[in-house]
Design a protein around this motif. Structure first.
Motif, PDB file in Angstrom:
ATOM      1  N   LEU A 265      -2.660 -11.443  -3.703  1.00  0.00           N
ATOM      2  CA  LEU A 265      -3.220  -9.987  -3.184  1.00  0.00           C
ATOM      3  C   LEU A 265      -2.186  -9.259  -2.672  1.00  0.00           C
ATOM      4  O   LEU A 265      -2.181  -8.065  -2.890  1.00  0.00           O
ATOM      5  CB  LEU A 265      -4.248 -10.621  -1.726  1.00  0.00           C
ATOM      6  CG  LEU A 265      -5.524 -10.990  -2.465  1.00  0.00           C
ATOM      7  CD1 LEU A 265      -6.052 -11.722  -1.266  1.00  0.00           C
ATOM      8  CD2 LEU A 265      -6.459 -10.337  -3.128  1.00  0.00           C
ATOM      9  N   LEU A 266      -1.167  -9.942  -1.897  1.00  0.00           N
ATOM     10  CA  LEU A 266       0.007  -8.932  -1.562  1.00  0.00           C
ATOM     11  C   LEU A 266       1.027  -8.587  -2.565  1.00  0.00           C
ATOM     12  O   LEU A 266       1.289  -7.377  -2.525  1.00  0.00           O
ATOM     13  CB  LEU A 266       0.931  -9.759  -0.355  1.00  0.00           C
ATOM     14  CG  LEU A 266       0.330  -9.688   0.932  1.00  0.00           C
ATOM     15  CD1 LEU A 266       1.180 -10.625   1.780  1.00  0.00           C
ATOM     16  CD2 LEU A 266       0.100  -8.315   1.347  1.00  0.00           C
ATOM     17  N   ASP A 267       1.228  -9.400  -3.621  1.00  0.00           N
ATOM     18  CA  ASP A 267       1.851  -8.834  -4.872  1.00  0.00           C
ATOM     19  C   ASP A 267       1.014  -7.911  -5.778  1.00  0.00           C
ATOM     20  O   ASP A 267       1.918  -6.914  -6.117  1.00  0.00           O
ATOM     21  CB  ASP A 267       2.181  -9.946  -6.003  1.00  0.00           C
ATOM     22  CG  ASP A 267       3.198 -10.941  -5.328  1.00  0.00           C
ATOM     23  OD1 ASP A 267       3.674 -10.657  -4.411  1.00  0.00           O
ATOM     24  OD2 ASP A 267       3.157 -12.408  -5.764  1.00  0.00           O
ATOM     25  N   ARG A 268      -0.050  -7.980  -5.538  1.00  0.00           N
ATOM     26  CA  ARG A 268      -0.830  -6.799  -6.208  1.00  0.00           C
ATOM     27  C   ARG A 268      -0.858  -5.705  -5.415  1.00  0.00           C
ATOM     28  O   ARG A 268      -0.745  -4.415  -5.842  1.00  0.00           O
ATOM     29  CB  ARG A 268      -2.346  -7.384  -6.525  1.00  0.00           C
ATOM     30  CG  ARG A 268      -3.305  -6.295  -6.927  1.00  0.00           C
ATOM     31  CD  ARG A 268      -4.449  -6.740  -7.285  1.00  0.00           C
ATOM     32  NE  ARG A 268      -5.401  -5.890  -7.757  1.00  0.00           N
ATOM     33  CZ  ARG A 268      -6.550  -5.762  -8.670  1.00  0.00           C
ATOM     34  NH1 ARG A 268      -6.977  -7.097  -8.812  1.00  0.00           N
ATOM     35  NH2 ARG A 268      -7.203  -4.857  -9.323  1.00  0.00           N
ATOM     36  N   TYR A 269      -1.124  -5.656  -4.108  1.00  0.00           N
ATOM     37  CA  TYR A 269      -0.756  -4.502  -3.157  1.00  0.00           C
ATOM     38  C   TYR A 269       0.708  -3.905  -3.412  1.00  0.00           C
ATOM     39  O   TYR A 269       0.638  -2.647  -3.389  1.00  0.00           O
ATOM     40  CB  TYR A 269      -0.830  -4.939  -1.746  1.00  0.00           C
ATOM     41  CG  TYR A 269      -0.427  -3.891  -0.676  1.00  0.00           C
ATOM     42  CD1 TYR A 269      -1.209  -2.920  -0.625  1.00  0.00           C
ATOM     43  CD2 TYR A 269       0.684  -4.508  -0.179  1.00  0.00           C
ATOM     44  CE1 TYR A 269      -0.440  -2.045   0.614  1.00  0.00           C
ATOM     45  CE2 TYR A 269       1.275  -3.143   0.751  1.00  0.00           C
ATOM     46  CZ  TYR A 269       0.648  -2.101   1.154  1.00  0.00           C
ATOM     47  OH  TYR A 269       1.266  -1.362   1.864  1.00  0.00           O
ATOM     48  N   PHE A 270       1.658  -4.512  -3.467  1.00  0.00           N
ATOM     49  CA  PHE A 270       2.968  -3.955  -3.680  1.00  0.00           C
ATOM     50  C   PHE A 270       3.211  -3.189  -4.958  1.00  0.00           C
ATOM     51  O   PHE A 270       3.608  -2.307  -4.967  1.00  0.00           O
ATOM     52  CB  PHE A 270       4.150  -4.863  -3.690  1.00  0.00           C
ATOM     53  CG  PHE A 270       4.293  -5.862  -2.341  1.00  0.00           C
ATOM     54  CD1 PHE A 270       4.218  -5.024  -1.155  1.00  0.00           C
ATOM     55  CD2 PHE A 270       4.494  -7.089  -2.393  1.00  0.00           C
ATOM     56  CE1 PHE A 270       4.144  -5.810  -0.153  1.00  0.00           C
ATOM     57  CE2 PHE A 270       4.742  -7.886  -1.040  1.00  0.00           C
ATOM     58  CZ  PHE A 270       4.439  -7.012   0.092  1.00  0.00           C
TER      59      PHE A 270
END
Length: 307
Positions: A127-132
């Protein structure tokens, strides 16, 4: 017909290469609708489908699991979502509490893993990789510490391998404070206490606690009573060490298992979730060494048992 057992919930309209289309026949939350429509798919998988843009309601992407589906609405569900979806909403899965060039602190929701396990698991790293990517940051998330999928609350991730190594090289000096709030079974006789033991992992994926050295790792947890009533206690927990399942194992040892934690001895079946929340996190920024302190309210759900 493959979907005939779902007709009481909603009629199947068509099947294409990506989505199966349903027409809702009763009012319910979207997460429940997915689990029933897909014939018993797990809650984690259902949230993963939502997370990765696998649900359309009336042709619009929806990611909120508490979205209310009403009779007559057309819901399209993909078991294998992927690709960029417009309007992605991260709020059902985490809130950003703090972010700088090196670290990000989030408030994690229930049923979200700390990192991926298997294909398409719903986890904070992905999820964080996608947010970045969405926020045009040239970095990826690196795990610094973990929370169980069923535990909510504060977590931090590094934005580079170097920052991760700096944070984990001497964990005891990096962390200033880590505290949790939990609802446990039984009314505590004392206002505070400590649990100290060796914790050892087993092949059954359950931690065993021992007062003497069992080849595991030394662990220390302090607890403080906040409230008690109706055969339950609301407590604050202070971690001096950060071992796997430490709080869950230690509360089981003193015969006050966490409400909803059936793996470690909980018996009351009223809980809708495991009542454990990481509400306080303080640590030193890996490069500036500035002390950073964060706190988030524990779920209001915890207090309903004491009214």
């Amino acid at each position: 017909m493959r979907h005939s057992k779902n007709r009481a919930l909603g009629g199947v309209r068509r099947v294409d290469t990506k989505y199966t289309q349903f027409v809702a026949k009763e009012e319910m939350f979207l997460l429940d609708f997915i689990m029933k429509s897909l014939a018993g798919v797990s809650k984690t998988k259902a949230k993963s489908i939502l997370s990765y843009g696998g649900v359309l309601v009336e042709k619009e992407p929806v990611t909120k699991y508490n979205f209310l589906v009403k009779p007559g609405m057309i819901v399209e569900i993909s078991k294998h979502p992927g690709g960029n979806q417009r309007g992605f909403d991260y709020t059902p899965f985490f809130d950003i509490v703090y972010e700088d060039a090196d670290v990000i602190v989030v408030n994690k929701a229930e049923e979200v893993l700390s990192m991926g396990v298997g294909h398409n698991s719903l986890n904070m790293k992905d999820l964080l990789d996608r947010y970045f990517v969405d926020s045009r940051q040239n970095c990826t998330a690196h795990v610094v510490h973990r929370l169980d999928a069923r535990t909510t609350g504060l977590m931090m991730y590094a934005k580079s391998i170097e920052a991760q190594q700096l944070l984990t090289a001497d964990w005891q000096k990096t962390i200033i404070d880590r505290r949790y709030v939990a609802v446990v079974e039984g009314e505590m006789d004392q206002n505070q206490g400590s649990v100290k033991s060796w914790l050892k992992d087993t092949d059954r994926f359950k931690i065993i606690s021992s007062r003497t050295d069992n080849g595991g790792k030394w662990a220390w947890t302090d607890w403080r009573l906040l409230e008690k009533a109706n055969g339950l206690s609301l407590i604050e927990l202070h971690l001096h060490t950060g071992r796997k399942n430490q709080i869950r194992a230690h509360m089981s040892v003193i015969h006050h298992p966490i409400l909803g934690d059936y793996k470690y001895g909980a018996k009351i079946d009223e809980a809708k979730r495991m009542c454990l929340h990481a509400y306080k996190l303080a640590f030193y920024q890996p490069y500036t060494h500035e002390p950073l302190h964060f706190e988030t309210p524990f779920p209001a759900y915890f207090t309903q048992f004491f009214k």
